[in-house]
Design an enzyme around this catalytic site. Sequence first.
Site, short mmCIF file in Angstrom:
data_model
loop_
_atom_site.label_atom_id
_atom_site.label_comp_id
_atom_site.label_asym_id
_atom_site.label_seq_id
_atom_site.Cartn_x
_atom_site.Cartn_y
_atom_site.Cartn_z
N TYR A 111 0.83 -1.21 0.00
CA TYR A 111 0.00 0.00 0.00
C TYR A 111 0.86 1.25 0.00
O TYR A 111 1.92 1.28 0.64
CB TYR A 111 -0.89 0.04 1.25
CG TYR A 111 -2.09 -0.86 1.22
CD1 TYR A 111 -3.28 -0.44 0.65
CD2 TYR A 111 -2.01 -2.14 1.77
CE1 TYR A 111 -4.39 -1.27 0.65
CE2 TYR A 111 -3.12 -2.97 1.76
CZ TYR A 111 -4.30 -2.53 1.20
OH TYR A 111 -5.40 -3.35 1.19
N TYR A 150 -0.92 -10.14 0.58
CA TYR A 150 0.18 -9.68 1.44
C TYR A 150 0.01 -10.22 2.86
O TYR A 150 -1.10 -10.51 3.29
CB TYR A 150 0.27 -8.15 1.44
CG TYR A 150 -0.98 -7.46 1.92
CD1 TYR A 150 -1.22 -7.24 3.28
CD2 TYR A 150 -1.93 -7.01 1.00
CE1 TYR A 150 -2.38 -6.61 3.71
CE2 TYR A 150 -3.09 -6.39 1.43
CZ TYR A 150 -3.31 -6.19 2.77
OH TYR A 150 -4.46 -5.58 3.20
N HIS A 163 -7.65 -8.30 -2.64
CA HIS A 163 -8.92 -7.63 -2.37
C HIS A 163 -8.87 -6.16 -2.73
O HIS A 163 -7.79 -5.55 -2.75
CB HIS A 163 -9.32 -7.78 -0.90
CG HIS A 163 -8.39 -7.10 0.05
ND1 HIS A 163 -7.21 -7.65 0.45
CD2 HIS A 163 -8.45 -5.89 0.66
CE1 HIS A 163 -6.59 -6.83 1.28
NE2 HIS A 163 -7.30 -5.74 1.42
N HIS A 165 -10.81 -2.61 -1.49
CA HIS A 165 -11.72 -1.98 -0.52
C HIS A 165 -12.70 -1.09 -1.27
O HIS A 165 -12.31 -0.38 -2.20
CB HIS A 165 -10.92 -1.12 0.46
CG HIS A 165 -9.97 -1.88 1.33
ND1 HIS A 165 -10.31 -2.33 2.57
CD2 HIS A 165 -8.69 -2.27 1.13
CE1 HIS A 165 -9.27 -2.96 3.11
NE2 HIS A 165 -8.27 -2.94 2.26
#
Lengths: 245, 203
Positions: A111, A150, A163, A165
């Site tokens: 991220y 991860y 995934h 969000h």
Amino acid sequence: MTLSNAIDRGPLFFRDRDWHPPAYTPGYKTSMTRAPHRALVALGSTLSEETGPAFGHDMIGVLDNNLVMNFTGQPAIGERIIMHGRVLDENGRGVPNVLVEIWQANAGGRYRHKKDGYLAPLDPNFGGCGRTLTGPDGRYEFLTVRPGAYPWPNHVNNWRPMHIHISVFGTGFGQRLITQMYFEGDPLIAKCPIVNTIGQDRAIQALVAPLDMNRAIPMDCLAYKFDIVLRGRRQSFFENRKEGM
Amino acid sequence: MQGLDYLKETPSQTAGPYVHIGLVPNALGNPGIYPQDLGLSPIREGAKGQRITISGRVIDGADMILRDALFETWQADAEGLYPGNDPRGPADPNVTGWARVAADFDTGIWRLETVKPGRVPFPDGRPMAPHISIWLVARGINLGLQTRIYFEDEEAANAECPVLARIEHKARLQTLLAKRTGPGAYSFDIKLQGENETVFFDI
């Protein structure tokens, strides 16, 4: 701010809290100190939940729903995918003009966040967020890269499945929802403590997007279809009474 | 028998630790995608009513201050009208009513500058006391939490509020009251769990 359709003013359907994950889920450790222990105070919806913010199409930039290009204008690295579907309510009606925002890790599972120290590298061309407004029939779409799985600190060897969000608005503030979309066939889904905060398998399956070859673009990208369902609103002529009657 | 063909609401999942990437990327330090974050203020210049500032913290069951909490607020204008789709008519054009509030990454303190909302009718017509609705998400919260900010200096309105009347344990009412700390200034802590746990609603 735009004026919503009159049929979107009814009271909200009650939330099925056995369908959603409960607040206290020891398998997901952080929930243990963040879950209210007292019973929620139950109430039918009021104007405070039946009204809500609205957003205009003029607010949305042309690349806002293109996560491959929207950070630097140069393409992000990773497997190109279209994520698309409709925002519906429990009555099955498309919900137009509502804001859908997404965020995700890059193709390596990292991220763009100061708190993420995973050893996979940042992609200089991937910011990791996008947004769009639904069309007249509730449709939305994003172009992005498939996010990597991860590891995360919970139990010793927990890995998040791939995934994305999703944050979505309805026409009433009481419909506000955040969830995550998973990908068909990912073996990490069944092992994930966050996925497994949800008790019913049928509810988990509602978060798994199937591969959609009809929407895939040959020689360009694959596609996954993900419909989002918001709490319904009651529609009845019997609701049209004056206040206080 | 026919089947009921309603759809089921999409199940919630936690917003996780990286929610700021998606909802307030500029505040996080990821500029360049959106010109500015959404929901920076629920009012614009010229909004009618009493200007107020509310600040506070979100605290977990181990008395830790959350630095990753994020919530949204929704409120009526000073006359008690909601912007956008209130069936009773248009609200103050300088009140958008909605804000996105992130706790400070270092201190965990959040701050909301707005106007004090007016009273809004309950479905049966009785007036609810002035309040600001909150929808709170964070890592470890599986489904967004709903609560409301009421004001301790609205005693008369609070005493008549049909929502506050639903709270059986009267000692818990104070968890919903913003405390006046100065002219136009209030403090409001949200306690997720344990002693003085905030009242959360299922609405």
